[in-house]
Motif scaffolding. Structure first.
Motif, mmCIF file in Angstrom:
data_model
loop_
_atom_site.group_PDB
_atom_site.id
_atom_site.type_symbol
_atom_site.label_atom_id
_atom_site.label_comp_id
_atom_site.label_asym_id
_atom_site.label_seq_id
_atom_site.Cartn_x
_atom_site.Cartn_y
_atom_site.Cartn_z
ATOM 1 N N LYS A 1 8.487 9.362 -6.804
ATOM 2 C CA LYS A 1 9.418 8.444 -7.517
ATOM 3 C C LYS A 1 8.828 7.991 -8.961
ATOM 4 C CE LYS A 1 12.058 7.078 -3.726
ATOM 5 N NZ LYS A 1 12.440 5.570 -2.804
ATOM 6 N N GLU B 1 6.428 7.150 -3.439
ATOM 7 C CA GLU B 1 6.564 6.202 -4.640
ATOM 8 C C GLU B 1 5.853 6.957 -5.648
ATOM 9 O OE1 GLU B 1 4.816 2.450 -3.216
ATOM 10 O OE2 GLU B 1 6.159 2.166 -1.689
ATOM 11 N N GLU C 1 4.739 7.158 2.278
ATOM 12 C CA GLU C 1 5.400 6.225 1.488
ATOM 13 C C GLU C 1 4.689 6.048 -0.097
ATOM 14 O OE1 GLU C 1 5.618 2.599 3.390
ATOM 15 O OE2 GLU C 1 7.077 3.377 4.853
ATOM 16 N N LYS C 2 3.493 6.214 -0.007
ATOM 17 C CA LYS C 2 2.706 6.339 -1.222
ATOM 18 C C LYS C 2 3.058 7.518 -2.027
ATOM 19 C CE LYS C 2 -1.348 3.065 -0.057
ATOM 20 N NZ LYS C 2 -2.644 3.108 0.276
#
Length: 166
Positions: free
Chosen positions: A47, A44, A40-41
């Motif tokens: 992104k 992110e 997820e990191k």
């Protein structure tokens, strides 16, 4: 033996399945969350990097547009300055020509006045010289005429004769 093999393989399968499930539970409890958090990191971060790249791209487009606008303004200002400089140059040249024409006319008038004054002075000088010469000639003629008594009498008679006739 086949049966034993079948039981062995079934037992082995069950043990493998139990170990796999246990391993999954252990991974879920200890590794799954950190792995998912890391993923997820990472997602992110990607992104954020994509958003930053998009923002940088937009900013670059804005900067490019601004720089093009500034460049157009600078060119327009340069053209205006060049036009103004040409006009000033033409004005200065025109003024210089007019000034030169005025000065030339003034010098011509002064020269003409000087020539006229010198001409009048020369004519006056010539008249004075002619008058002097005439007086000298008349004086010499009269002296010569008056030096002879007969000529004097004849001159007086001629003059008296001219007066009576008129």
């Amino acid at each position: 033996m086949e049966k034993l093999l079948e039981q062995f393989s079934l037992g082995l399968f069950v043990w493998q399945l139990v170990l796999f499930i246990g391993l999954l539970l252990l991974l879920r409890k200890f590794a799954w969350k950190p792995i998912l958090n890391a993923v997820e990191k990472r997602e992110e971060g990607i992104k954020g990097a994509l958003e930053a790249a998009e923002a940088a791209k937009k900013e670059m487009q804005n900067v490019t547009a601004d720089s093009e606008k500034l460049l157009k303004e600078a060119r327009a200002e340069r053209d205006a300055l060049l036009k103004e400089a040409r006009e000033i140059k033409e004005s200065i040249i025109s003024e210089a020509k007019e000034h030169a024409q005025v000065e030339g006319d003034k010098m011509i008038k002064q020269a003409q006045a000087t020539i006229e004054a010198e001409k009048k002075a020369a004519v006056a000088d010539i008249k004075a010289q002619v008058a002097n010469l005439s007086l000298e000639i008349a004086e010499k003629v009269i002296k010569e005429e008056l030096s002879n008594k007969d000529k004097q009498l004849k001159l007086v008679d001629d003059m008296l004769g001219n007066i009576k006739l008129n």
